[in-house]
Design an enzyme around this catalytic site. Structure first.
Site, mmCIF file in Angstrom:
data_model
loop_
_atom_site.group_PDB
_atom_site.id
_atom_site.type_symbol
_atom_site.label_atom_id
_atom_site.label_comp_id
_atom_site.label_asym_id
_atom_site.label_seq_id
_atom_site.Cartn_x
_atom_site.Cartn_y
_atom_site.Cartn_z
ATOM 1 N N SER A 7 0.847 -1.197 0.000
ATOM 2 C CA SER A 7 0.000 0.000 0.000
ATOM 3 C C SER A 7 0.879 1.243 0.000
ATOM 4 O O SER A 7 1.645 1.474 0.940
ATOM 5 C CB SER A 7 -0.891 0.018 1.241
ATOM 6 O OG SER A 7 -1.393 1.327 1.420
ATOM 7 N N HIS A 32 -1.289 -1.338 -4.208
ATOM 8 C CA HIS A 32 -2.546 -0.983 -3.529
ATOM 9 C C HIS A 32 -2.598 0.527 -3.313
ATOM 10 O O HIS A 32 -1.682 1.115 -2.733
ATOM 11 C CB HIS A 32 -2.599 -1.726 -2.190
ATOM 12 C CG HIS A 32 -3.888 -1.614 -1.453
ATOM 13 N ND1 HIS A 32 -4.997 -2.388 -1.756
ATOM 14 C CD2 HIS A 32 -4.259 -0.824 -0.417
ATOM 15 C CE1 HIS A 32 -5.985 -2.085 -0.931
ATOM 16 N NE2 HIS A 32 -5.572 -1.127 -0.099
ATOM 17 N N ASP A 34 -4.798 3.578 -1.725
ATOM 18 C CA ASP A 34 -5.861 3.888 -0.761
ATOM 19 C C ASP A 34 -6.384 5.297 -0.981
ATOM 20 O O ASP A 34 -5.673 6.281 -0.744
ATOM 21 C CB ASP A 34 -5.302 3.777 0.659
ATOM 22 C CG ASP A 34 -5.101 2.333 1.075
ATOM 23 O OD1 ASP A 34 -6.067 1.558 0.983
ATOM 24 O OD2 ASP A 34 -3.981 1.989 1.485
ATOM 25 N N MET A 36 -8.885 8.098 0.206
ATOM 26 C CA MET A 36 -9.676 8.491 1.393
ATOM 27 C C MET A 36 -10.190 9.911 1.230
ATOM 28 O O MET A 36 -9.444 10.790 0.787
ATOM 29 C CB MET A 36 -8.801 8.432 2.639
ATOM 30 C CG MET A 36 -8.152 7.091 2.869
ATOM 31 S SD MET A 36 -7.110 7.165 4.338
ATOM 32 C CE MET A 36 -6.472 5.492 4.353
ATOM 33 N N HIS A 65 -8.480 0.950 -3.664
ATOM 34 C CA HIS A 65 -9.390 0.749 -2.535
ATOM 35 C C HIS A 65 -10.024 2.095 -2.204
ATOM 36 O O HIS A 65 -9.362 2.995 -1.696
ATOM 37 C CB HIS A 65 -8.555 0.199 -1.352
ATOM 38 C CG HIS A 65 -9.277 0.108 -0.054
ATOM 39 N ND1 HIS A 65 -8.621 -0.085 1.139
ATOM 40 C CD2 HIS A 65 -10.593 0.170 0.254
ATOM 41 C CE1 HIS A 65 -9.496 -0.133 2.128
ATOM 42 N NE2 HIS A 65 -10.706 0.030 1.621
ATOM 43 N N MET A 67 -12.131 4.487 -0.101
ATOM 44 C CA MET A 67 -12.727 4.753 1.212
ATOM 45 C C MET A 67 -13.390 6.113 1.123
ATOM 46 O O MET A 67 -12.945 7.103 1.718
ATOM 47 C CB MET A 67 -11.632 4.711 2.296
ATOM 48 C CG MET A 67 -11.201 3.302 2.627
ATOM 49 S SD MET A 67 -9.574 3.245 3.413
ATOM 50 C CE MET A 67 -8.541 3.262 1.962
ATOM 51 N N MET A 136 -11.325 -5.770 5.816
ATOM 52 C CA MET A 136 -10.482 -4.854 6.593
ATOM 53 C C MET A 136 -10.165 -5.504 7.933
ATOM 54 O O MET A 136 -11.063 -5.943 8.657
ATOM 55 C CB MET A 136 -11.207 -3.521 6.856
ATOM 56 C CG MET A 136 -11.408 -2.641 5.633
ATOM 57 S SD MET A 136 -9.915 -2.321 4.666
ATOM 58 C CE MET A 136 -8.833 -1.585 5.890
ATOM 59 N N ASP A 174 -6.562 -6.476 4.556
ATOM 60 C CA ASP A 174 -5.932 -5.155 4.567
ATOM 61 C C ASP A 174 -5.899 -4.590 5.984
ATOM 62 O O ASP A 174 -6.939 -4.359 6.591
ATOM 63 C CB ASP A 174 -6.754 -4.236 3.645
ATOM 64 C CG ASP A 174 -6.126 -2.870 3.440
ATOM 65 O OD1 ASP A 174 -5.043 -2.607 3.997
ATOM 66 O OD2 ASP A 174 -6.737 -2.058 2.716
HETATM 67 C C1 DX5 Z 1 -6.094 1.452 5.869
HETATM 68 C C2 DX5 Z 1 -5.708 1.198 4.443
HETATM 69 C C3 DX5 Z 1 -4.624 0.219 4.308
HETATM 70 C C4 DX5 Z 1 -3.342 0.627 4.968
HETATM 71 C C5 DX5 Z 1 -2.642 -0.612 5.451
HETATM 72 O O1 DX5 Z 1 -7.154 2.315 5.931
HETATM 73 O O2 DX5 Z 1 -6.811 0.710 3.702
HETATM 74 O O3 DX5 Z 1 -4.425 -0.215 2.978
HETATM 75 O O4 DX5 Z 1 -2.482 1.352 4.133
HETATM 76 O O5 DX5 Z 1 -1.540 -0.225 6.173
HETATM 77 P P1 DX5 Z 1 -0.772 -1.196 7.162
HETATM 78 O O6 DX5 Z 1 -0.311 -2.381 6.360
HETATM 79 O O7 DX5 Z 1 0.332 -0.346 7.648
HETATM 80 O O8 DX5 Z 1 -1.735 -1.605 8.246
HETATM 81 ZN ZN ZN Z 2 -6.434 -0.310 1.683
#
Ligand code: DX5
Ligand code: ZN
Length: 224
Positions: A7, A32, A34, A36, A65, A67, A136, A174
């Site tokens: 990620s 990956h 993310d 947000m 992904h 969010m 998650m 994740d």
């Molecule tokens: C969390 C994200 C993850 C995050 C994982 O909200 O969706 O993808 O980056 O990070 P680690 O592996 O550090 O828990």
């Molecule tokens: Zn993620």
């Protein structure tokens, strides 16, 4: 065989191209991303300009992904930005079936994501339509959090459902995936491992990815 998806949330954004290059040259399988929005989750990460830039240099599929609230509004643009896999949260999608098919129509693989408190049983009427389920194992919003142990039972339940229905969607996990958790995760039945902190946190990115993958692969050999 387990696969890993580093990620880039935990990457060095001042030198993102270098980190992507390291992932390109590592044993990692997907990248990956993310996204947000500060509404669905309490943090804001990055958006389209970064994604377009990443796509230009990435040599591995982009696993995006979302969010964000109202993810259905942005399906077309994520396709244009080069997402290969696009996953939306069940909790953010009142018309999930429509959104999943909109993603597929744009030629992407479609994933559904569940927060830690959301039961796998809620997938009953969509499970045959998705390419991937992302569970998650932390509350989404931040990298570097602690793995929630109850997630293992969800992985097991989902793997059993897949088996009993004869389906072939992928199971991705994740949050908090690291050397000390990856064995149990893989033995529970997850095959796609997202890892932020464990890959980008400290040390050499390629070496970290290799070690994590090695630990995951040796755990499959001891699967009961
Ligand atoms: C969390 C994200 C993850 C995050 C994982 O909200 O969706 O993808 O980056 O990070 P680690 O592996 O550090 O828990
Ligand atoms: Zn993620």
């Amino acid at each position: 065989m387990p696969l890993i998806a580093p990620s880039i949330l935990s990457a060095d954004f001042g030198n993102l191209a270098d980190d992507i290059d390291m992932i390109n040259r590592s044993e990692a399988d997907w990248i990956h991303c993310d996204i947000m929005d500060g509404r669905f989750v309490p943090n804001i990460s990055f958006g389209f300009p970064v994604l377009y830039a990443v796509k230009k240099i990435a040599k591995k599929p982009l696993d995006v992904h979302l969010m964000i609230v109202e993810p259905e509004k942005y399906v077309d643009e994520f396709a244009r930005a080069g997402a290969n896999i696009l996953s939306v949260h069940l909790e953010a999608s009142p018309h999930l079936h429509r959104t999943i098919y909109a993603i597929k129509e744009k030629g992407m693989s479609a994933g559904v994501v569940l927060n830690p408190h959301t039961s796998v049983s809620l997938l009953e009427n969509i499970i045959a339509d998705v390419d991937l389920v992302l569970l998650m194992s932390v509350n989404p919003g931040y990298g570097g959090q602690k793995f929630i142990p109850g997630s293992l039972q969800k992985v097991k339940t989902l793997a059993e459902v897949r088996e009993s229905l004869g389906l072939s969607f992928r199971i991705e996990i994740d949050g908090g995936v690291a050397l000390d958790t990856v064995g149990d995760i893989v033995r529970a039945g997850a095959e796609l491992l997202v890892a932020g902190n464990a890959v980008f946190g400290k040390g050499d990115v390629r070496e970290n990815a290799k070690k994590l993958l090695g630990a995951a692969r040796s755990a499959t050999l001891t699967r009961v």
